[in-house]
Motif scaffolding. Structure first.
Motif, PDB file in Angstrom:
ATOM      1  N   ALA A  50     -50.249  20.901 -45.124  1.00 31.52           N
ATOM      2  CA  ALA A  50     -50.871  22.173 -44.737  1.00 31.52           C
ATOM      3  C   ALA A  50     -52.277  21.945 -44.205  1.00 31.52           C
ATOM      4  O   ALA A  50     -52.775  22.720 -43.381  1.00 31.52           O
ATOM      5  CB  ALA A  50     -50.918  23.126 -45.928  1.00 31.52           C
TER       6      ALA A  50
ATOM      7  N   SER B 191     -52.805  21.956 -40.465  1.00 28.64           N
ATOM      8  CA  SER B 191     -52.620  23.185 -39.696  1.00 28.64           C
ATOM      9  C   SER B 191     -53.971  23.699 -39.217  1.00 28.64           C
ATOM     10  O   SER B 191     -54.875  23.955 -40.014  1.00 28.64           O
ATOM     11  CB  SER B 191     -51.927  24.254 -40.545  1.00 28.64           C
ATOM     12  OG  SER B 191     -51.789  25.457 -39.817  1.00 28.64           O
TER      13      SER B 191
ATOM     14  N   GLY C 214     -55.753  25.256 -42.489  1.00 29.87           N
ATOM     15  CA  GLY C 214     -55.170  24.814 -43.750  1.00 29.87           C
ATOM     16  C   GLY C 214     -56.139  23.982 -44.566  1.00 29.87           C
ATOM     17  O   GLY C 214     -56.198  24.104 -45.796  1.00 29.87           O
TER      18      GLY C 214
ATOM     19  N   SER D  89     -45.874  24.885 -37.674  1.00 32.79           N
ATOM     20  CA  SER D  89     -46.900  23.850 -37.524  1.00 32.79           C
ATOM     21  C   SER D  89     -46.980  23.370 -36.085  1.00 32.79           C
ATOM     22  O   SER D  89     -48.076  23.183 -35.541  1.00 32.79           O
ATOM     23  CB  SER D  89     -46.605  22.671 -38.461  1.00 32.79           C
ATOM     24  OG  SER D  89     -46.708  23.063 -39.811  1.00 32.79           O
TER      25      SER D  89
ATOM     26  N   VAL E 255     -47.107  28.318 -47.010  1.00 35.21           N
ATOM     27  CA  VAL E 255     -48.305  28.024 -47.787  1.00 35.21           C
ATOM     28  C   VAL E 255     -48.454  29.009 -48.942  1.00 35.21           C
ATOM     29  O   VAL E 255     -48.749  28.622 -50.082  1.00 35.21           O
ATOM     30  CB  VAL E 255     -49.554  28.047 -46.888  1.00 35.21           C
ATOM     31  CG1 VAL E 255     -50.816  27.959 -47.731  1.00 35.21           C
ATOM     32  CG2 VAL E 255     -49.511  26.903 -45.880  1.00 35.21           C
TER      33      VAL E 255
END
Length: 544
Positions: free
Chosen positions: A263, A266, A281, A380, A517
């Protein structure tokens, strides 16, 4: 878009209340330092909170010995930045400009005080975060990288530092500043280098070596005991760290690459509640890391668990890739997934030299002015395309299927379709890579017709597939056919319990989880209630 800290100009004059200062004085000691005294040495542990009562303190340029910034710290201000919470090292030296009286409070005592006085904690953490933001924005750091664009090892350090929100400055090889730095360190100005202050030149640089200089790679006592070991520093693992610390558990989070996990790569998350303008992220998870550290959770990275064993007393022993071991009463598996490595000839030759698995500011700079190619059809990949389109000449998104409807959020696919700088090719795949030391071109094949064509590019981003990181579990828990951890079978009272009591799994690594997430954060938060119940069948680890 949300960032990691407030504007320092608004926060630097926020004073602690008189009652806070009284508490500091009662917990610490008053010391007067003569003018010229070094109050913080580069690389030394940040093991003391320093509040300035009288005098003046300046940041020191470790390469010249001169004042680093025009502003200084005066009465009612305090030294330090966010690394203090995790017991990191001082990354910038600090010196008394004139005779200076301070209150010094040992770090552990200060953390206890902050937990007892939340109003004081809020002020300190806000200022610490703002200072880290300023160091990042202005690239004020003792960590200097020379020749990042020319050397893969230096580039790897840049990626490690960038993803972990570590301030550093990058100097082009042969630039005047790079040559001056090399001269001050007595090294060859024609060679790439990683330098930490004038006295430390990192030979054969690795993230592990840099982490040690910064105090991030913690050393543990032999078989040091924790209530819970959280393996993985993505959204699920960091959320578990926040709640474990808040519940009084002695917790350790280990991460083998960067806090944030997948994450963290991102560039922009827009559908996470509470951030209407979006947040990266890395910044989202960084905020969680700060919260967890405030509650006493420890972080260590880059660290990889190579082996997990169950001991006779039903506790667990984790052996790291460097041979060190820790023990824990419970384990939370939050290792997430990683993008699959495609079966392409010469793929290892170009990884980090044209082939990437993340799209951050570092990678965006590498593909500036060129065509960037992305393989993948998930969120993503879509966010990466939008982000890279700001720096690349154009972006080509290769999708194996015939539509994005099943794999990408509608708002994102609509933006991609409307952006003239982004081209989406369905039913396309990469069949060959070309180049010498760096990726120079690739061959794209139409899966339906078999037709192939070459495309010149210096940057290929692979964001396809999801391989779970579960090899280290050593067969202790049940996995499904794809290697994801099966949960809900060992303890019917918890959907996150695995087939072996004491081991829990959350986030993307868990079979059947929703790969989002927000879902990972929720699972990491909720699982701790059952971990607490399991752990508290015995005395806390801190009392053993």
């Amino acid at each position: 878009m949300e960032t990691i800290g407030a504007d320092l100009r608004q926060m630097q004059r926020t004073p602690l209340a008189a009652a806070h200062v009284d508490a500091l004085r009662a917990a610490g000691k008053v010391v007067t330092h003569p003018a010229g005294t070094i109050l913080a040495r580069l690389g030394a542990p940040a093991d003391c909170f320093v509040y300035v009562e009288e005098g003046e303190v300046e940041l020191v340029n470790p390469y010249t010995g001169e004042r680093h910034l025009p502003s200084t710290l005066g009465p009612a201000q305090f030294m330090g930045e966010i690394s203090f919470l995790n017991g990191g090292a001082w990354s910038i030296p600090m010196r008394a400009v004139r005779d200076t009286r301070v209150i010094e409070v040992p770090r552990e005592t200060m953390l206890t005080l902050m937990s007892q006085i939340p109003e004081m904690s809020d002020i300190i953490i806000t200022v610490f975060s703002a200072r880290r933001r300023r160091l990042l924005d202005e690239r004020v750091s003792s960590l200097r990288l020379i020749g990042e664009d020319e050397d893969r090892d230096v580039r790897r350090i840049a990626e490690f530092a960038s993803r972990n929100r570590i301030p550093y400055s990058s100097l082009p090889l042969h630039s005047p500043e790079a040559e001056a730095t090399a001269l001050s360190c007595s090294i060859d100005p024609a060679m790439p280098a990683v330098i930490f202050g004038r006295d430390v030149v990192v030979s054969n640089p690795t993230p592990d070596k840099v982490a040690r200089l910064l105090g991030l790679n913690l050393d543990f006592r032999d078989d040091e005991k924790f209530d819970v070991l959280i393996v993985g520093g993505g959204p699920a693992g960091v959320a578990a760290g926040v709640y474990a610390g808040a519940e009084g558990l002695c917790a350790l989070v280990v991460e083998d690459v960067a806090i944030g996990g997948q994450a963290g790569t991102s560039s922009r998350i827009e559908n996470y509640m509470g951030f209407p303008t979006g947040i990266s992220g890395a910044d989202l998870v960084w905020r969680g890391e700060v919260q967890a550290m405030k509650f006493g959770t420890r972080f260590a990275m880059p660290r990889r668990v190579a082996l997990l064993e169950r001991l006779e007393d039903e506790s667990f022993c984790a052996t790291f890739d460097n041979g060190q071991r820790v023990r824990a009463k419970a384990v939370v598996v939050a290792t997430g997934v990683q993008y699959r490595r495609l079966p392409l000839d010469r793929l290892p030759d170009f990884e980090g030299a044209g082939i990437y698995y993340a799209a951050t500011e570092i990678e965006a700079r590498y593909c500036k002015g060129t065509e960037a190619v992305i393989i993948g059809g998930g969120n993503s990949a879509g966010q990466a395309a939008m982000f890279l389109s700001r720096s690349a000449r154009c972006v080509r998104l290769l999708v194996r299927g015939s539509s994005l409807a099943a794999s990408m959020s509608s708002y994102l696919s609509s933006r991609l379709a409307a952006d003239p700088r982004i081209t989406i090719e369905y039913g396309a795949e990469v069949s060959a890579l070309h180049g010498t030391d760096h990726l120079e071109a690739l061959t794209i094949r139409d899966a339906k017709t078999g037709a192939s064509r070459a495309v010149d590019t210096r940057a290929l981003f692979i964001m396809v597939g999801a391989a779970p990181n579960t090899e280290w579990l050593s067969g202790l828990v049940k996995l499904d056919g794809k290697g994801f951890v099966v949960t809900g079978s060992g303890d019917a009272s918890s959907p996150f319990a695995t087939s072996l009591p004491g081991i829990f799994a959350v986030g993307d690594v868990r079979a059947g989880s929703v790969k989002r997430v927000a879902s990972s954060v929720g699972e990491g938060s909720v699982v701790i209630s059952k971990v607490w119940e399991f752990v508290n069948r015995q005395p806390p680890a801190s009392r053993l």
